[in-house]
Design a protein around this motif. Structure first.
Motif, PDB file in Angstrom:
ATOM      1  N   ALA A   1       0.813  -1.225   0.000  1.00  0.00           N
ATOM      2  CA  ALA A   1       0.000   0.000   0.000  1.00  0.00           C
ATOM      3  C   ALA A   1       0.839   1.263   0.000  1.00  0.00           C
ATOM      4  O   ALA A   1       0.351   2.328  -0.377  1.00  0.00           O
ATOM      5  N   ASN A   2       2.098   1.165   0.398  1.00  0.00           N
ATOM      6  CA  ASN A   2       2.941   2.354   0.336  1.00  0.00           C
ATOM      7  C   ASN A   2       3.482   2.609  -1.075  1.00  0.00           C
ATOM      8  O   ASN A   2       4.208   3.568  -1.303  1.00  0.00           O
ATOM      9  N   GLN A   3       3.091   1.739  -2.012  1.00  0.00           N
ATOM     10  CA  GLN A   3       3.447   1.929  -3.422  1.00  0.00           C
ATOM     11  C   GLN A   3       2.257   2.388  -4.255  1.00  0.00           C
ATOM     12  O   GLN A   3       2.396   3.238  -5.134  1.00  0.00           O
TER      13      GLN A   3
ATOM     14  N   TYR B   1      -4.130   6.176  -6.368  1.00  0.00           N
ATOM     15  CA  TYR B   1      -2.984   7.000  -6.002  1.00  0.00           C
ATOM     16  C   TYR B   1      -1.734   6.128  -5.980  1.00  0.00           C
ATOM     17  O   TYR B   1      -1.766   4.986  -5.497  1.00  0.00           O
ATOM     18  N   VAL B   2      -0.637   6.660  -6.496  1.00  0.00           N
ATOM     19  CA  VAL B   2       0.614   5.902  -6.560  1.00  0.00           C
ATOM     20  C   VAL B   2       1.742   6.725  -5.956  1.00  0.00           C
ATOM     21  O   VAL B   2       1.727   7.957  -5.990  1.00  0.00           O
ATOM     22  N   HIS B   3       2.722   6.025  -5.401  1.00  0.00           N
ATOM     23  CA  HIS B   3       3.892   6.703  -4.857  1.00  0.00           C
ATOM     24  C   HIS B   3       4.695   7.330  -5.995  1.00  0.00           C
ATOM     25  O   HIS B   3       4.739   6.791  -7.102  1.00  0.00           O
TER      26      HIS B   3
ATOM     27  N   ILE C   1      -7.948  -1.285   3.958  1.00  0.00           N
ATOM     28  CA  ILE C   1      -6.919  -0.990   4.958  1.00  0.00           C
ATOM     29  C   ILE C   1      -7.600  -0.285   6.113  1.00  0.00           C
ATOM     30  O   ILE C   1      -8.261   0.738   5.926  1.00  0.00           O
ATOM     31  N   HIS C   2      -7.439  -0.801   7.326  1.00  0.00           N
ATOM     32  CA  HIS C   2      -8.141  -0.228   8.477  1.00  0.00           C
ATOM     33  C   HIS C   2      -7.273   0.668   9.326  1.00  0.00           C
ATOM     34  O   HIS C   2      -7.632   1.045  10.427  1.00  0.00           O
TER      35      HIS C   2
END
Length: 210
Positions: free
Chosen positions: A57-59, A72-74, A208-209
């Protein structure tokens, strides 16, 4: 301002009212084009954010509001076009790019980690490239979720940049460009976001919670 004709058959005149209902009041001036943190994006949209398959998810991640899935993308994620084709409604057109609403270099200069991905005609995307070089940063940027300025608005509508809507700055971080849209402009904007009434929702999303 005439939007480029981009809509698919599933977004014809009869479905325009339904398309507006699906977007649930979202407009170009209310959708963040970048963010410093994932959670800030979901909060700004009053939505929920989702992981995409096995992609960290951080990507890349999706913010879902109602039936709308915004990707949305990094800024450093290399496979953004591939994940764009996975999340966006399919199109028969081949002359489109999946690219960042706000240029990655500008986003990085302003301290943003994530950028909204949009779908734009390839020729238009190339034409906007010359305006997406960062300018010297002045002061401290306090924005968490910046919005569309006049040039990026044209990019989303499939229109090339004009001198009248550009300035010495690559992007106006204080902008909230939100003019009323005619029917063709609304369809073009929805298409840029990947929204299509005739398409099934993307698969493989896990909420994602945190």
């Amino acid at each position: 301002m005439q939007a480029a004709h981009q809509s698919e058959e599933g977004q014809g005149p009869r479905s325009l009212a339904q398309l507006k209902r699906v977007l649930g009041g979202l407009t170009p001036g209310t959708v963040p084009i970048a963010s410093a943190k994932r959670l800030s994006t979901a909060i700004a949209l009053d939505g929920q954010h989702f992981r995409i398959g096995s992609i960290w998810a951080n990507q890349a991640f999706v913010v879902r509001r109602g039936q709308v899935n915004l990707l949305y993308v990094h800024v450093d994620y290399k496979n953004y076009a591939q994940v764009g084709r996975r999340i966006f409604a399919p199109t028969l057109r081949r002359d489109f790019d999946y690219d960042h609403a706000l240029g990655r270099a500008i986003a990085t200069e302003l301290g943003f980690s994530y950028v909204l991905l949009i779908r734009v005609p390839r020729s238009v995307n190339r034409a906007h490239g010359r305006y997406e070089r960062p300018t010297p940063r002045v002061g401290v940027n306090l924005k968490k979720t910046p919005l569309t300025d006049a040039r990026i608005f044209r990019k989303m509508l499939g229109l090339k940049a004009e001198a009248s809507v550009t300035s010495t700055a690559a992007y106006d971080v204080n902008a909230s460009h939100n003019p009323p849209l005619d029917d063709d402009q609304f369809r073009a904007w929805a298409f840029a976001l990947g929204v299509d009434l005739s398409a099934a929702p993307p698969l493989g999303l896990t909420r994602i919670h945190r």
